[in-house]
Each structure stands twice: as structure tokens, then as C-alpha cells.
Write a protein that holds these residues in place. Structure first.
Motif, PDB file in Angstrom:
ATOM      1  N   MET A   1      51.280  42.147  32.176  1.00 21.37           N
ATOM      2  CA  MET A   1      50.123  42.479  33.207  1.00 21.37           C
ATOM      3  C   MET A   1      48.833  42.124  32.413  1.00 21.37           C
ATOM      4  SD  MET A   1      49.922  45.457  35.668  1.00 21.37           S
ATOM      5  CE  MET A   1      51.390  45.206  36.451  1.00 21.37           C
ATOM      6  N   ASP A   2      48.340  40.887  32.741  1.00 18.00           N
ATOM      7  CA  ASP A   2      46.997  40.415  32.135  1.00 18.00           C
ATOM      8  C   ASP A   2      45.867  40.526  33.102  1.00 18.00           C
ATOM      9  OD1 ASP A   2      45.244  39.340  30.530  1.00 18.00           O
ATOM     10  OD2 ASP A   2      46.088  37.355  30.043  1.00 18.00           O
ATOM     11  N   PRO A   3      44.969  41.235  32.989  1.00 12.70           N
ATOM     12  CA  PRO A   3      43.746  41.223  33.851  1.00 12.70           C
ATOM     13  C   PRO A   3      42.884  40.165  33.499  1.00 12.70           C
ATOM     14  CG  PRO A   3      43.300  43.156  32.102  1.00 12.70           C
ATOM     15  CD  PRO A   3      44.815  42.640  32.005  1.00 12.70           C
ATOM     16  N   PHE A   4      43.112  39.246  32.553  1.00 13.10           N
ATOM     17  CA  PHE A   4      42.102  38.130  32.256  1.00 13.10           C
ATOM     18  C   PHE A   4      42.666  37.148  32.399  1.00 13.10           C
ATOM     19  CE2 PHE A   4      41.135  41.956  29.223  1.00 13.10           C
ATOM     20  CZ  PHE A   4      39.949  42.276  29.869  1.00 13.10           C
ATOM     21  N   ALA A   5      43.879  36.907  33.126  1.00 18.60           N
ATOM     22  CA  ALA A   5      44.688  35.409  33.713  1.00 18.60           C
ATOM     23  C   ALA A   5      43.631  35.469  34.919  1.00 18.60           C
ATOM     24  CB  ALA A   5      46.052  35.839  33.814  1.00 18.60           C
ATOM     25  N   PRO A   6      43.762  34.161  35.276  1.00 17.48           N
ATOM     26  CA  PRO A   6      43.018  33.542  36.447  1.00 17.48           C
ATOM     27  C   PRO A   6      43.750  34.056  37.797  1.00 17.48           C
ATOM     28  CG  PRO A   6      43.729  31.764  35.004  1.00 17.48           C
ATOM     29  CD  PRO A   6      44.377  32.816  34.440  1.00 17.48           C
ATOM     30  N   ALA A   7      42.992  34.622  38.762  1.00 11.99           N
ATOM     31  CA  ALA A   7      43.467  35.100  39.884  1.00 11.99           C
ATOM     32  C   ALA A   7      42.922  34.346  41.153  1.00 11.99           C
ATOM     33  CB  ALA A   7      43.195  36.475  39.851  1.00 11.99           C
ATOM     34  N   ARG A   8      43.737  34.284  42.222  1.00  4.16           N
ATOM     35  CA  ARG A   8      43.349  33.841  43.415  1.00  4.16           C
ATOM     36  C   ARG A   8      42.583  34.752  44.587  1.00  4.16           C
ATOM     37  NH1 ARG A   8      42.483  28.345  44.865  1.00  4.16           N
ATOM     38  NH2 ARG A   8      43.265  28.823  46.671  1.00  4.16           N
ATOM     39  N   LEU A   9      41.571  34.103  45.027  1.00  7.74           N
ATOM     40  CA  LEU A   9      41.023  35.031  45.968  1.00  7.74           C
ATOM     41  C   LEU A   9      40.440  34.302  47.224  1.00  7.74           C
ATOM     42  CD1 LEU A   9      39.574  37.640  46.923  1.00  7.74           C
ATOM     43  CD2 LEU A   9      37.343  37.079  45.888  1.00  7.74           C
ATOM     44  N   GLY A  10      41.316  34.335  48.297  1.00  6.60           N
ATOM     45  CA  GLY A  10      41.321  33.350  49.401  1.00  6.60           C
ATOM     46  C   GLY A  10      41.234  31.949  48.882  1.00  6.60           C
ATOM     47  N   PRO A  11      40.090  31.113  49.301  1.00  5.56           N
ATOM     48  CA  PRO A  11      40.450  29.555  48.913  1.00  5.56           C
ATOM     49  C   PRO A  11      39.699  29.466  47.316  1.00  5.56           C
ATOM     50  CG  PRO A  11      38.194  30.117  49.947  1.00  5.56           C
ATOM     51  CD  PRO A  11      39.107  31.388  49.939  1.00  5.56           C
ATOM     52  N   ILE A  12      39.366  30.457  46.636  1.00  7.27           N
ATOM     53  CA  ILE A  12      38.961  30.310  45.132  1.00  7.27           C
ATOM     54  C   ILE A  12      39.925  30.889  44.284  1.00  7.27           C
ATOM     55  CG2 ILE A  12      36.586  30.018  46.212  1.00  7.27           C
ATOM     56  CD1 ILE A  12      35.996  32.743  44.788  1.00  7.27           C
ATOM     57  N   THR A  13      39.730  30.528  42.912  1.00  8.09           N
ATOM     58  CA  THR A  13      40.266  30.951  41.767  1.00  8.09           C
ATOM     59  C   THR A  13      39.403  31.415  40.857  1.00  8.09           C
ATOM     60  OG1 THR A  13      42.220  29.340  41.999  1.00  8.09           O
ATOM     61  CG2 THR A  13      41.835  30.424  39.960  1.00  8.09           C
ATOM     62  N   LEU A  14      39.618  32.619  40.637  1.00  8.58           N
ATOM     63  CA  LEU A  14      38.471  33.201  39.569  1.00  8.58           C
ATOM     64  C   LEU A  14      39.085  33.256  38.192  1.00  8.58           C
ATOM     65  CD1 LEU A  14      37.772  36.520  41.461  1.00  8.58           C
ATOM     66  CD2 LEU A  14      36.521  34.347  41.431  1.00  8.58           C
ATOM     67  N   ARG A  15      38.364  33.204  37.051  1.00  7.73           N
ATOM     68  CA  ARG A  15      39.084  32.920  35.634  1.00  7.73           C
ATOM     69  C   ARG A  15      39.638  34.318  35.300  1.00  7.73           C
ATOM     70  NH1 ARG A  15      33.579  31.890  32.283  1.00  7.73           N
ATOM     71  NH2 ARG A  15      32.493  34.115  32.698  1.00  7.73           N
ATOM     72  N   ASN A  16      39.390  35.236  35.743  1.00  4.35           N
ATOM     73  CA  ASN A  16      39.900  36.554  35.516  1.00  4.35           C
ATOM     74  C   ASN A  16      39.835  37.554  36.795  1.00  4.35           C
ATOM     75  OD1 ASN A  16      37.527  38.271  35.230  1.00  4.35           O
ATOM     76  ND2 ASN A  16      37.253  37.000  33.067  1.00  4.35           N
ATOM     77  N   ARG A  17      40.294  38.728  36.620  1.00  6.71           N
ATOM     78  CA  ARG A  17      40.254  39.762  37.670  1.00  6.71           C
ATOM     79  C   ARG A  17      39.200  40.671  37.741  1.00  6.71           C
ATOM     80  NH1 ARG A  17      45.480  39.820  40.078  1.00  6.71           N
ATOM     81  NH2 ARG A  17      46.891  38.415  39.172  1.00  6.71           N
ATOM     82  N   VAL A  18      38.003  40.405  37.050  1.00  4.26           N
ATOM     83  CA  VAL A  18      36.930  41.373  36.789  1.00  4.26           C
ATOM     84  C   VAL A  18      35.656  40.841  37.648  1.00  4.26           C
ATOM     85  CG1 VAL A  18      35.358  42.558  35.350  1.00  4.26           C
ATOM     86  CG2 VAL A  18      37.551  42.232  34.495  1.00  4.26           C
ATOM     87  N   ILE A  19      35.274  41.591  38.519  1.00  5.37           N
ATOM     88  CA  ILE A  19      34.146  41.366  39.176  1.00  5.37           C
ATOM     89  C   ILE A  19      33.064  42.156  38.959  1.00  5.37           C
ATOM     90  CG2 ILE A  19      33.028  41.249  41.725  1.00  5.37           C
ATOM     91  CD1 ILE A  19      35.664  40.936  42.800  1.00  5.37           C
TER      92      ILE A  19
END
Length: 412
Positions: A1-19
């Protein structure tokens, strides 16, 4: 379980899960983007966050809650484009928090009487708020739509709809403030109507070009106001509408007892010093009572937030509150949250994400003294980091540089 792996948010991909959570910046004194504001958000992008959030972007001039806030308009577009380009250049995404202050506004700032679902007196400012009309409700919905269009044109990757902290949309959810007799008042389904209509208008405006997030109160800490049981219903209604990509769960209000949101030390002395002279003694005497006194705990919103996980079918959830290290991020993922939002810890160390990636045992240097709360009256910053307040010291000339062995050791 890697919080720093890319993650989808609707139509975009974030480089990790931190906002990077929205925190008032105080870096747009004329209501327009400045180099200072760009540097503020670029620091979080350079520091490794997946997405940074620009706060607080007004959907209209009368929706401002503090001086110098950016109004989402064509006049702001050139600066907003420079801002989004700078964050993208550093590899991060960027979101615009869209809001209407409602009862948190003040006539001295906006020039008009603040509006609320029903007549109301803000206990923190003693400002009278008149009841908003149905025609004005329709205009507010339009304003959110137009602001979202500006965000798209400016190059933002997401918008965050501010449905928390008893700003105008949130105040409609509160039975304490909303005593309307029409279709916007009464049952929680009726009181949820405005936030649903705003979310629908924004989704219609942006379609799938950017992500749409809502910041939603689970409870605001005020007796008789928003509580978890009804907040769950509001979240379910929004989820069924399928207008949002994610909901960021929050607590507290900007009307009374604001420490319910922040937790930790209550900076009464510091707040008194920035108040008008005639108010300082009263703030010192009653400040802790008015602001509330709640101890800080790691992951302090998790107990309430985990109740929302099993009722969401279409909408991802974002965990906020007391997240300061990698273990907290991993806990959030195990509990069913898709993304995690960090505020004060990143304000203390804009490069905290990169530090956690390099060393999983990294501990945040944030002490939760909450003196950063007072800095919103100027330029928001961590008081423990002088560079954030004063800027990086100018380099000395070679002729005056300290070339001693001790200096060389310090440099290494």
C-alpha cells in the motif's frame, strides 16, 4: 500500500495521494495573483505533493471572507494561468477552492449586508446577515458555474467546492441557521438542495475536463447545527447525483469555536495582538472560550470520517486532520480513503512529502502551536520558519563570505 504511487481523481492522475489542503494565503493583496502566491504554491509542488489547493477563490465580490481574496473573473485569468503553469512545471496538479462566504462575510469588506439562509447574527463578528432570496440563490448557483469556467480556462486540474465551515452553502445544511419554510429549508433533503444544485451546475459547466471535489462538514461543533447523522445523508445525496469525483471531509466552523477544526494550542495572546486596541482585553479574557479548547490528536477526524466510507458508491473520500507522517497516510488508505489532505504539517515543511519518500520514518516538525492561524491577517506562514516570513536571506558577496573551516563544515 503505497501512498506515493499515482492515483486517479476523476479525469486526472495525481503523482501521489497527498493533497496540500486549502489554507488562506494572504499573498494576493489586490485580489490578483502575485509572484509571492506563485512561489508559495510552487514550493509545495517542488516539495512533492500530488496536488496543491489555492484558497480561497471567491465566486463573487460579495462572497469574500477576507481582504485581498481572488475573485474568479476574467481580470484574474492572466495571473491564474501563470500560477497553474508554475505548479505544472514542477510536476504537481493544482486545484482552486471556490466559495461564497455568506455569514462569514462582513459589510465593511464587501460593501453589502451578508446573506444567510435565514436572518442571522454571526456571533464572532456580531454582523447581521439578511435572508437570501430565491432569485439570489439562483444567482449564487450561476456564480459557482462561472467561477468553475474561469478555473478551466486558467488551467486548473480541479475545483474544490467549499461546502464546509458554515460558509454560505454549508449554512444551508445547518438547522441552527437555516429556518426557511421553502424547498431549501426543513428536512435535511431540502437543506441539502443548494449544495446539490451547485455541484450539478459546476459539473455541467466543466463536464469531464477537470475534477470536482467538495469540502463537506461532518459536524461543526455547534449544538443544534450540523451533525454526523445528517451529514451522512447529504453525502449520500451528493454521491447518488454522481456530480463529484471526491468529497474532502472536514469539521468545525468559521463562525464560533474555530479550534474545533484545528485542535491543539489556542493562540489567544497572538490573536489579541492583531485585534483593534479596544478589543484586545476582551480577547485575552474570553478568547479561549470563544475559540474553543480542544486537544490535538493524530488523525483526529478519522473516527467521524470512517463512518462515511461504507455509504459512498460513486464518490471517493479524502481524509483530513492530524496527518503528519507516512504511517498516517497508510492508515488512511487502509481505512478506505483514496486521498489524504495535509495543512499545517506542510505549512511547516513544504518539502515534507519528498522527505517522507526518501525516509519513511520522517516525523513532521509541526508543533501544533497554531500561531500560523494568526498569520492569515498578513501572509500565512509557519512562525517557526523565518524564511517563510521574511524570505531567503540574500547571499553575501565573496569578499565578505566566511571562508573559515567552521563555515565549510556548516556548509557540508
Amino acid at each position: 500500500m503505497d501512498p506515493f504511487a499515482p492515483a486517479r481523481l476523476g479525469p486526472i492522475t495525481l503523482r501521489n495521494r497527498v493533497i496540500k489542503a486549502a489554507t488562506s494565503e494572504g499573498r494576493s493583496p489586490d485580489g490578483l495573483v502575485t509572484d509571492d502566491l506563485i512561489a508559495f504554491h510552487r514550493a509545495y509542488a517542488d516539495g512533492g505533493v500530488g496536488m496543491t489547493t489555492v484558497a480561497y477563490c471567491c465566486v463573487s465580490p460579495e462572497g469574500a471572507s477576507a481582504p485581498g481574496q481572488i475573485v474568479m473573473s476574467d481580470a484574474a485569468l492572466p495571473g491564474l494561468r501563470r500560477l497553474t503553469a508554475a505548479v505544472h512545471d514542477a510536476g504537481a496538479a493544482i486545484s482552486a477552492q471556490l466559495g461564497h462566504a455568506g455569514v462569514v462575510a462582513h459589510k465593511k469588506l464587501t460593501g453589502v449586508t451578508p446573506v444567510a439562509p435565514s436572518r442571522f447574527v454571526n456571533p464572532s463578528s456580531m454582523a447581521y446577515c439578511r435572508e437570501i432570496t430565491r432569485a439570489e440563490i439562483a444567482e449564487v448557483i450561476d456564480q459557482f458555474g462561472r467561477a468553475a469556467r474561469v478555473a478551466v480556462d486558467a488551467g486548473f486540474d480541479a475545483v474544490e467546492l467549499h461546502f464546509g465551515h458554515l460558509y454560505l452553502p454549508s449554512s444551508f445544511l445547518s438547522p441552527l441557521i437555516n429556518r426557511r419554510k421553502d424547498e431549501y429549508g426543513g428536512s435535511i433533503d431540502n437543506r441539502s438542495r443548494l449544495v446539490r444544485e451547485i455541484a450539478a451546475r459546476v459539473r455541467e459547466t466543466v463536464d469531464t475536463s477537470i475534477a470536482v471535489i467538495a469540502k463537506l462538514d461532518m459536524d461543526d461543533g455547534l449544538p443544534g447545527s450540523i451533525w454526523v447523522d445528517e451529514a451522512l445523508r447529504t453525502a449520500q445525496l451528493l454521491d447518488a447525483d454522481e456530480t463529484l469525483d471526491a468529497i474532502e471531509l472536514t469539521q468545525g466552523s468559521s463562525v464560533f469555536k474555530p479550534m474545533y477544526l484545528f485542535r491543539g494550542d489556542v493562540p489567544v495572546k497572538e490573536f489579541a495582538e492583531v485585534m483593534p486596541r479596544g478589543m484586545r482585553a476582551g480577547v485575552r479574557l474570553a478568547g479561549k472560550w470563544a475559540m474553543g479548547d480542544y486537544p490535538y490528536e493524530d488523525l483526529y477526524m478519522l473516527d467521524a470520517a470512517r463512518q462515511f466510507v461504507p455509504v459512498m458508491r460513486n464518490t471517493k473520500l479524502i481524509l483530513l486532520g492530524g496527518i503528519t507522517n507516512r504511517a498516517h497516510l497508510e492508515t488512511g488508505m487502509r481505512e478506505g480513503f483514496h486521498l489524504m489532505a495535509m495543512g499545517r504539517a506542510l505549512l511547516r515543511e513544504p518539502d515534507l512529502v519528498n522527505k517522507m519518500i526518501a525516509d519513511p520514518d520522517t516525523k513532521s516538525r509541526c508543533t501544533h502551536n497554531n500561531k500560523c492561524m494568526v498569520t492569515v491577517f498578513g501572509r500565512t506562514h509557519c512562525v517557526l520558519d523565518p524564511e517563510q516570513r521574511y524570505g531567503v536571506p540574500a547571499a553575501r558577496s565573496a569578499s565578505s563570505a566566511d571562508n573559515s573551516p567552521q563555515a565549510s563544515a556548516r556548509a557540508r
